[in-house]
Design a protein around this motif. Structure first.
Motif, PDB file in Angstrom:
ATOM      1  N   VAL A   1      -0.225  -7.664 -14.160  1.00 31.73           N
ATOM      2  CA  VAL A   1      -0.416  -8.861 -13.329  1.00 31.73           C
ATOM      3  C   VAL A   1      -0.776 -10.057 -14.202  1.00 31.73           C
ATOM      4  O   VAL A   1      -1.672  -9.916 -15.045  1.00 31.73           O
ATOM      5  CB  VAL A   1      -1.563  -8.623 -12.308  1.00 31.73           C
ATOM      6  CG1 VAL A   1      -1.783  -9.839 -11.428  1.00 31.73           C
ATOM      7  CG2 VAL A   1      -1.258  -7.388 -11.449  1.00 31.73           C
TER       8      VAL A   1
ATOM      9  N   GLY B   1       4.992  -7.441  -7.355  1.00 30.06           N
ATOM     10  CA  GLY B   1       5.652  -6.696  -8.433  1.00 30.06           C
ATOM     11  C   GLY B   1       5.476  -5.191  -8.302  1.00 30.06           C
ATOM     12  O   GLY B   1       6.428  -4.426  -8.490  1.00 30.06           O
ATOM     13  N   ALA B   2       4.277  -4.738  -7.960  1.00 28.24           N
ATOM     14  CA  ALA B   2       4.028  -3.290  -7.877  1.00 28.24           C
ATOM     15  C   ALA B   2       4.804  -2.688  -6.710  1.00 28.24           C
ATOM     16  O   ALA B   2       5.462  -1.649  -6.852  1.00 28.24           O
ATOM     17  CB  ALA B   2       2.537  -3.020  -7.722  1.00 28.24           C
ATOM     18  N   ALA B   3       4.757  -3.347  -5.561  1.00 24.44           N
ATOM     19  CA  ALA B   3       5.473  -2.835  -4.379  1.00 24.44           C
ATOM     20  C   ALA B   3       6.964  -2.748  -4.678  1.00 24.44           C
ATOM     21  O   ALA B   3       7.640  -1.782  -4.291  1.00 24.44           O
ATOM     22  CB  ALA B   3       5.214  -3.748  -3.184  1.00 24.44           C
TER      23      ALA B   3
ATOM     24  N   GLY C   1      -5.562   4.565  -7.489  1.00 27.64           N
ATOM     25  CA  GLY C   1      -4.438   4.399  -8.407  1.00 27.64           C
ATOM     26  C   GLY C   1      -4.674   4.862  -9.834  1.00 27.64           C
ATOM     27  O   GLY C   1      -3.848   4.583 -10.709  1.00 27.64           O
TER      28      GLY C   1
ATOM     29  N   LEU D   1       1.671  -8.445   7.919  1.00 29.70           N
ATOM     30  CA  LEU D   1       0.471  -7.599   8.058  1.00 29.70           C
ATOM     31  C   LEU D   1      -0.094  -7.689   9.473  1.00 29.70           C
ATOM     32  O   LEU D   1      -0.686  -6.743   9.975  1.00 29.70           O
ATOM     33  CB  LEU D   1      -0.606  -8.053   7.060  1.00 29.70           C
ATOM     34  CG  LEU D   1      -0.441  -7.632   5.600  1.00 29.70           C
ATOM     35  CD1 LEU D   1      -1.560  -8.223   4.752  1.00 29.70           C
ATOM     36  CD2 LEU D   1      -0.412  -6.117   5.460  1.00 29.70           C
TER      37      LEU D   1
ATOM     38  N   PRO E   1      -6.764  -7.828   5.916  1.00 25.56           N
ATOM     39  CA  PRO E   1      -6.924  -8.062   7.350  1.00 25.56           C
ATOM     40  C   PRO E   1      -7.018  -6.692   8.026  1.00 25.56           C
ATOM     41  O   PRO E   1      -6.348  -5.761   7.606  1.00 25.56           O
ATOM     42  CB  PRO E   1      -5.625  -8.770   7.726  1.00 25.56           C
ATOM     43  CG  PRO E   1      -5.032  -9.249   6.453  1.00 25.56           C
ATOM     44  CD  PRO E   1      -5.547  -8.374   5.368  1.00 25.56           C
TER      45      PRO E   1
ATOM     46  N   GLN F   1       2.225   6.156 -15.111  1.00 23.00           N
ATOM     47  CA  GLN F   1       3.180   5.105 -15.519  1.00 23.00           C
ATOM     48  C   GLN F   1       3.047   4.823 -17.011  1.00 23.00           C
ATOM     49  O   GLN F   1       4.045   4.520 -17.681  1.00 23.00           O
ATOM     50  CB  GLN F   1       3.056   3.828 -14.656  1.00 23.00           C
ATOM     51  CG  GLN F   1       1.725   3.078 -14.692  1.00 23.00           C
ATOM     52  CD  GLN F   1       1.547   2.209 -15.927  1.00 23.00           C
ATOM     53  OE1 GLN F   1       2.525   1.741 -16.507  1.00 23.00           O
ATOM     54  NE2 GLN F   1       0.311   2.013 -16.349  1.00 23.00           N
TER      55      GLN F   1
ATOM     56  N   MET G   1      -1.825   7.172 -10.958  1.00 20.09           N
ATOM     57  CA  MET G   1      -0.588   6.405 -11.161  1.00 20.09           C
ATOM     58  C   MET G   1      -0.651   5.618 -12.458  1.00 20.09           C
ATOM     59  O   MET G   1       0.330   5.539 -13.207  1.00 20.09           O
ATOM     60  CB  MET G   1      -0.383   5.447  -9.986  1.00 20.09           C
ATOM     61  CG  MET G   1       0.739   4.460 -10.218  1.00 20.09           C
ATOM     62  SD  MET G   1       0.914   3.319  -8.834  1.00 20.09           S
ATOM     63  CE  MET G   1       2.078   2.155  -9.545  1.00 20.09           C
ATOM     64  N   LEU G   2      -1.820   5.032 -12.725  1.00 22.43           N
ATOM     65  CA  LEU G   2      -1.980   4.243 -13.955  1.00 22.43           C
ATOM     66  C   LEU G   2      -1.656   5.096 -15.182  1.00 22.43           C
ATOM     67  O   LEU G   2      -0.939   4.674 -16.091  1.00 22.43           O
ATOM     68  CB  LEU G   2      -3.410   3.710 -14.043  1.00 22.43           C
ATOM     69  CG  LEU G   2      -3.698   2.868 -15.268  1.00 22.43           C
ATOM     70  CD1 LEU G   2      -3.105   1.472 -15.101  1.00 22.43           C
ATOM     71  CD2 LEU G   2      -5.190   2.776 -15.545  1.00 22.43           C
TER      72      LEU G   2
ATOM     73  N   SER H   1      -3.000  -6.916  -3.977  1.00 24.98           N
ATOM     74  CA  SER H   1      -4.031  -7.070  -5.006  1.00 24.98           C
ATOM     75  C   SER H   1      -5.352  -7.478  -4.389  1.00 24.98           C
ATOM     76  O   SER H   1      -6.262  -7.865  -5.102  1.00 24.98           O
ATOM     77  CB  SER H   1      -3.571  -8.099  -6.042  1.00 24.98           C
ATOM     78  OG  SER H   1      -3.188  -9.279  -5.394  1.00 24.98           O
TER      79      SER H   1
ATOM     80  N   LEU I   1      -3.360   1.544  -4.771  1.00 26.64           N
ATOM     81  CA  LEU I   1      -2.938   1.401  -6.171  1.00 26.64           C
ATOM     82  C   LEU I   1      -4.099   0.945  -7.056  1.00 26.64           C
ATOM     83  O   LEU I   1      -4.077   1.119  -8.270  1.00 26.64           O
ATOM     84  CB  LEU I   1      -1.786   0.391  -6.284  1.00 26.64           C
ATOM     85  CG  LEU I   1      -0.383   0.992  -6.351  1.00 26.64           C
ATOM     86  CD1 LEU I   1      -0.102   1.860  -5.156  1.00 26.64           C
ATOM     87  CD2 LEU I   1       0.670  -0.100  -6.475  1.00 26.64           C
TER      88      LEU I   1
ATOM     89  N   GLN J   1     -11.661  -9.228  -1.652  1.00 26.49           N
ATOM     90  CA  GLN J   1     -11.363  -9.762  -0.320  1.00 26.49           C
ATOM     91  C   GLN J   1     -10.908  -8.566   0.499  1.00 26.49           C
ATOM     92  O   GLN J   1     -10.234  -7.685  -0.019  1.00 26.49           O
ATOM     93  CB  GLN J   1     -10.201 -10.755  -0.387  1.00 26.49           C
ATOM     94  CG  GLN J   1     -10.539 -12.024  -1.099  1.00 26.49           C
ATOM     95  CD  GLN J   1      -9.263 -12.807  -1.421  1.00 26.49           C
ATOM     96  OE1 GLN J   1      -8.244 -12.246  -1.779  1.00 26.49           O
ATOM     97  NE2 GLN J   1      -9.363 -14.108  -1.281  1.00 26.49           N
TER      98      GLN J   1
ATOM     99  N   TYR K   1      -7.875   1.063  -8.581  1.00 27.94           N
ATOM    100  CA  TYR K   1      -8.785   2.176  -8.885  1.00 27.94           C
ATOM    101  C   TYR K   1     -10.161   1.594  -9.194  1.00 27.94           C
ATOM    102  O   TYR K   1     -10.282   0.440  -9.595  1.00 27.94           O
ATOM    103  CB  TYR K   1      -8.262   2.989 -10.079  1.00 27.94           C
ATOM    104  CG  TYR K   1      -7.825   2.124 -11.224  1.00 27.94           C
ATOM    105  CD1 TYR K   1      -6.510   1.693 -11.309  1.00 27.94           C
ATOM    106  CD2 TYR K   1      -8.739   1.672 -12.179  1.00 27.94           C
ATOM    107  CE1 TYR K   1      -6.095   0.850 -12.317  1.00 27.94           C
ATOM    108  CE2 TYR K   1      -8.329   0.828 -13.193  1.00 27.94           C
ATOM    109  CZ  TYR K   1      -7.016   0.418 -13.263  1.00 27.94           C
ATOM    110  OH  TYR K   1      -6.612  -0.433 -14.259  1.00 27.94           O
TER     111      TYR K   1
END
Ligand code: NDP
Length: 278
Positions: free
Chosen positions: A63, A131-133, A242, A173, A199, A249, A245-246, A190, A215, A196, A217
């Motif tokens: 990111v 980007g991740a999605a 995540g 959403l 929703p 990848q 996954m980290l 993110s 995603l 934050q 962690y």
């Protein structure tokens, strides 16, 4: 000089990638150095050129540079092409650059191989369209899932994803109340990075026996992410973050660079046990 690799992002101080790749290198007896670069928000291309000039062999891109990396590199793997985002950059001996995206395969390896999720006949909800999605969607569509919906705060970005992949539905959403429950809900926004809250997701969104996967962690001593807490509060059968996954990848990137596949299980376990901040 040892072969040079690095992760580039902004911010970058929290990145676990240098630790993960140092462990992979030690485990597989590869002679390399792996650093972290705080990318210049206005000159990503200049940072990449600078890294190549000092003999760099490969970069992980995080990111917010994955889409800029995609635009910068003309030579891309099919999965990076589909994703519209690059998270792994390979620098050949003659200076040629190749871009790949290992996020999708990393996610699938963690969910299926490490945790045993079965996609057959499952309804899947992906929150986020960044980007991740975009890396996850092509990988998810290689499974035999029954249905994939992408929901995003900015609905136009979810719709763009649905236009690229005919089997995907898109919504905002705020439109989730109208949908049938899902067997797997993935948070690829993110929002947890800045704490934050998402929703509020409608409670009925998660099917009985459904899983949630964030995603993002968190180290063990910090509270779970807002999304993981939502999953726990709504009776998710499994609540995953995540970290796996980290590592997965990263292992795929390591394999692309070095032609050697590290053993990920002990690396995930060691990171899980460490109580320091990430
Ligand atoms: P991007 O910046 O490309 O996309 C961010 C996404 O989050 C967009 O869909 C954006 O929606 C959404 N978003 C941001 N803030 C909010 C909010 N307050 N409420 C709702 N939606 C929000 O980031 P990436 O896609 O690259 O990364 C997403 C997350 O995935 C990051 O936290 C990253 O750390 C994590 N990640 C983890 C990996 C792992 O290996 N575990 C690998 C890759 C990423 P909008 O379009 O409306 O702006």
């Amino acid at each position: 000089m040892l072969d040079q690799y690095a992760v580039i992002g902004n911010p970058i101080a929290h990145s676990l990638s240098p630790r993960i790749h140092a462990t992979f290198a030690h485990q597989t007896h590869q002679a390399l150095e792996y650093g972290a670069i705080l990318g210049n928000l206005d000159d990503f291309a200049g940072d990449v050129r600078g890294f190549i000039a000092m003999g760099g062999r490969g970069l992980n891109v995080t990111v917010p540079f994955k889409e800029q990396a995609w635009q910068l590199l003309a030579d891309r793997s099919p999965r990076a092409e589909l994703a519209g985002a690059i998270n792994t950059l390979i620098i050949h001996d003659d200076g040629r650059l190749h871009g790949d995206n290992t996020d999708g395969i990393g996610f699938m390896r963690d969910l299926i191989d490490n945790h045993g999720f079965q996609f057959t006949n499952r309804r899947v909800l992906l929150l986020g369209a960044g980007g991740a999605a975009r890396g996850l969607v092509p990988a998810l569509l290689t499974s035999d899932l029954a249905h994939l919906t992408v929901a995003n705060r900015t609905v136009a970005r979810a719709q763009q994803l649905a236009e690229t992949h005919a089997a995907v539905d898109a919504c905002a959403l705020t439109e989730l109340t109208a949908l049938q429950p899902f067997d797997l809900i993935i948070n690829a926004t993110s929002s947890g990075l800045t704490d934050q809250h998402l929703p509020s997701l409608p409670a009925h969104c998660l099917a009985a026996g459904g899983w949630v996967y964030d995603l993002i962690y968190r180290p063990a001593h910090l509270p779970a992410t807002p999304f993981c807490r939502w999953g726990t509060a709504h009776g998710a059968a499994r609540v995953l973050d995540g970290l796996g996954m980290l590592v997965e990848q990263a292992a795929e990137a390591f394999w692309l660079w070095r032609g050697v596949r590290p053993n990920t299980a002990p690396v995930i376990a060691a990171l899980r046990d460490q109580n320091d901040a990430v």
